[in-house]
Motif scaffolding. Structure first.
Motif, PDB file in Angstrom:
ATOM      1  N   PRO A 168       0.799  -1.230   0.000  1.00 50.34           N
ATOM      2  CA  PRO A 168       0.000   0.000   0.000  1.00 50.34           C
ATOM      3  C   PRO A 168       0.835   1.286   0.000  1.00 50.34           C
ATOM      4  CG  PRO A 168      -0.377  -1.289   2.009  1.00 50.34           C
ATOM      5  CD  PRO A 168       0.514  -2.087   1.123  1.00 50.34           C
ATOM      6  N   SER A 169       1.883   1.342   0.799  1.00 52.42           N
ATOM      7  CA  SER A 169       2.670   2.574   0.841  1.00 52.42           C
ATOM      8  C   SER A 169       3.491   2.748  -0.432  1.00 52.42           C
ATOM      9  CB  SER A 169       3.577   2.610   2.077  1.00 52.42           C
ATOM     10  OG  SER A 169       4.454   1.509   2.071  1.00 52.42           O
ATOM     11  N   THR A 170       4.110   1.667  -0.913  1.00 52.54           N
ATOM     12  CA  THR A 170       4.872   1.753  -2.159  1.00 52.54           C
ATOM     13  C   THR A 170       3.940   2.073  -3.327  1.00 52.54           C
ATOM     14  OG1 THR A 170       6.420   0.123  -1.300  1.00 52.54           O
ATOM     15  CG2 THR A 170       6.506   0.558  -3.655  1.00 52.54           C
ATOM     16  N   GLY A 171       2.745   1.496  -3.319  1.00 52.81           N
ATOM     17  CA  GLY A 171       1.766   1.795  -4.356  1.00 52.81           C
ATOM     18  C   GLY A 171       1.401   3.264  -4.384  1.00 52.81           C
ATOM     19  N   SER A 172       1.260   3.879  -3.207  1.00 49.65           N
ATOM     20  CA  SER A 172       0.956   5.312  -3.139  1.00 49.65           C
ATOM     21  C   SER A 172       2.105   6.153  -3.695  1.00 49.65           C
ATOM     22  CB  SER A 172       0.673   5.729  -1.693  1.00 49.65           C
ATOM     23  OG  SER A 172      -0.472   5.080  -1.221  1.00 49.65           O
ATOM     24  N   ILE A 173       3.321   5.768  -3.364  1.00 49.90           N
ATOM     25  CA  ILE A 173       4.495   6.490  -3.870  1.00 49.90           C
ATOM     26  C   ILE A 173       4.576   6.360  -5.394  1.00 49.90           C
ATOM     27  CG2 ILE A 173       7.027   6.515  -3.894  1.00 49.90           C
ATOM     28  CD1 ILE A 173       6.840   5.613  -0.893  1.00 49.90           C
ATOM     29  N   VAL A 174       4.354   5.169  -5.901  1.00 50.13           N
ATOM     30  CA  VAL A 174       4.400   4.950  -7.350  1.00 50.13           C
ATOM     31  C   VAL A 174       3.287   5.736  -8.045  1.00 50.13           C
ATOM     32  CG1 VAL A 174       4.048   3.212  -9.160  1.00 50.13           C
ATOM     33  CG2 VAL A 174       5.619   2.763  -7.267  1.00 50.13           C
ATOM     34  N   ASN A 175       2.092   5.769  -7.460  1.00 49.05           N
ATOM     35  CA  ASN A 175       1.000   6.545  -8.056  1.00 49.05           C
ATOM     36  C   ASN A 175       1.335   8.031  -8.094  1.00 49.05           C
ATOM     37  OD1 ASN A 175      -0.562   4.310  -8.587  1.00 49.05           O
ATOM     38  ND2 ASN A 175      -1.693   4.447  -6.668  1.00 49.05           N
ATOM     39  N   ALA A 176       1.975   8.544  -7.043  1.00 50.29           N
ATOM     40  CA  ALA A 176       2.403   9.946  -7.034  1.00 50.29           C
ATOM     41  C   ALA A 176       3.474  10.189  -8.098  1.00 50.29           C
ATOM     42  CB  ALA A 176       2.929  10.325  -5.656  1.00 50.29           C
ATOM     43  N   ALA A 177       4.386   9.233  -8.272  1.00 54.31           N
ATOM     44  CA  ALA A 177       5.412   9.361  -9.311  1.00 54.31           C
ATOM     45  C   ALA A 177       4.768   9.369 -10.692  1.00 54.31           C
ATOM     46  CB  ALA A 177       6.427   8.228  -9.198  1.00 54.31           C
ATOM     47  N   LYS A 178       3.785   8.488 -10.910  1.00 54.18           N
ATOM     48  CA  LYS A 178       3.089   8.450 -12.201  1.00 54.18           C
ATOM     49  C   LYS A 178       2.415   9.790 -12.492  1.00 54.18           C
ATOM     50  CE  LYS A 178       1.761   3.580 -12.207  1.00 54.18           C
ATOM     51  NZ  LYS A 178       0.596   2.685 -12.128  1.00 54.18           N
ATOM     52  N   ALA A 179       1.777  10.366 -11.465  1.00 51.29           N
ATOM     53  CA  ALA A 179       1.090  11.652 -11.641  1.00 51.29           C
ATOM     54  C   ALA A 179       2.056  12.760 -12.049  1.00 51.29           C
ATOM     55  CB  ALA A 179       0.359  12.030 -10.354  1.00 51.29           C
ATOM     56  N   ARG A 180       3.317  12.600 -11.701  1.00 53.00           N
ATOM     57  CA  ARG A 180       4.341  13.602 -12.034  1.00 53.00           C
ATOM     58  C   ARG A 180       5.200  13.178 -13.221  1.00 53.00           C
ATOM     59  NH1 ARG A 180       3.203  13.446  -6.790  1.00 53.00           N
ATOM     60  NH2 ARG A 180       3.144  15.360  -5.553  1.00 53.00           N
TER      61      ARG A 180
END
Length: 193
Positions: free
Chosen positions: A160-172
């Motif tokens: 869950p935490s890594t997924g959130s970080i990856v989603n934020a990276a994708k958004a940027r």
């Protein structure tokens, strides 16, 4: 049919600007049997995977791929669409694919999108088995393939935490890559900075 090469292309590549699975496929004796020469293959495919009707293919409308199968296409093209739809059935929304004749008899380059690398590779392997069985008129049980793909998907899912970080990276628009299967070790960027 025999898979000669099966690998993930992790960024823009010769075939696509998307991350894609590249499969070099030898269709062997099926080179002489396009789908229009196989009685009942369209109905068998439609009954096995009803959602494949949504594939537009080059026709550009729902049911376009099934029209291509009915009018005659090669096994490599069918593998491409079955691999795409298997990924859709386990929760990954993908749609792009391309099959190109390599100019070596019976050898095709099959390329299709993926969201999870391991699941995309496994979907291609399952698609080869399914299409071969359809060509041979053998019964196909789709559920074991779906169950296996779900296991592969779950084994490679980010925490869950890594997924959130990856989603934020994708958004940027920051590129990312999972470094190890089954864990959440993830690289952000290409290491330039």
């Amino acid at each position: 049919m025999q898979i000669l090469e099966n690998r993930a292309l992790r960024g823009p590549n010769y075939f696509s600007r998307y991350q894609s699975i590249y499969m070099r496929l030898d269709i062997d004796d099926l080179e002489d049997r396009p789908s229009d020469k196989v009685p009942g293959i369209v109905d068998a495919l439609r009954a096995l995977i009803p959602t494949i009707y949504d594939h537009r293919c080059s026709v550009g409308e729902p049911g376009g791929f099934l029209q291509r199968v009915e009018n005659g296409t090669y096994a490599g093209h069918m593998v491409e669409h079955v691999a795409i739809e298997l990924q859709n059935l386990v929760g990954f929304s993908v749609g792009y694919g391309k099959t190109v004749d390599s100019y070596d008899r019976g050898i095709y380059d099959v390329v299709y999108r993926y969201r999870d690398e391991a699941t995309g590779l496994a979907a291609g392997e399952a698609a080869v088995d399914i299409v071969r069985r359809l060509y041979d008129g053998q019964p196909v049980d789709l559920q074991p393939h779906i169950d296996h793909l779900k296991e592969v998907r779950d084994a490679n899912a980010l925490g869950p935490s890594t997924g959130s970080i990856v989603n934020a990276a994708k958004a940027r628009n920051i590129p990312w890559n999972n470094l190890t299967a089954g864990t959440s070790y993830t690289q952000l960027g290409h290491g330039k900075n």
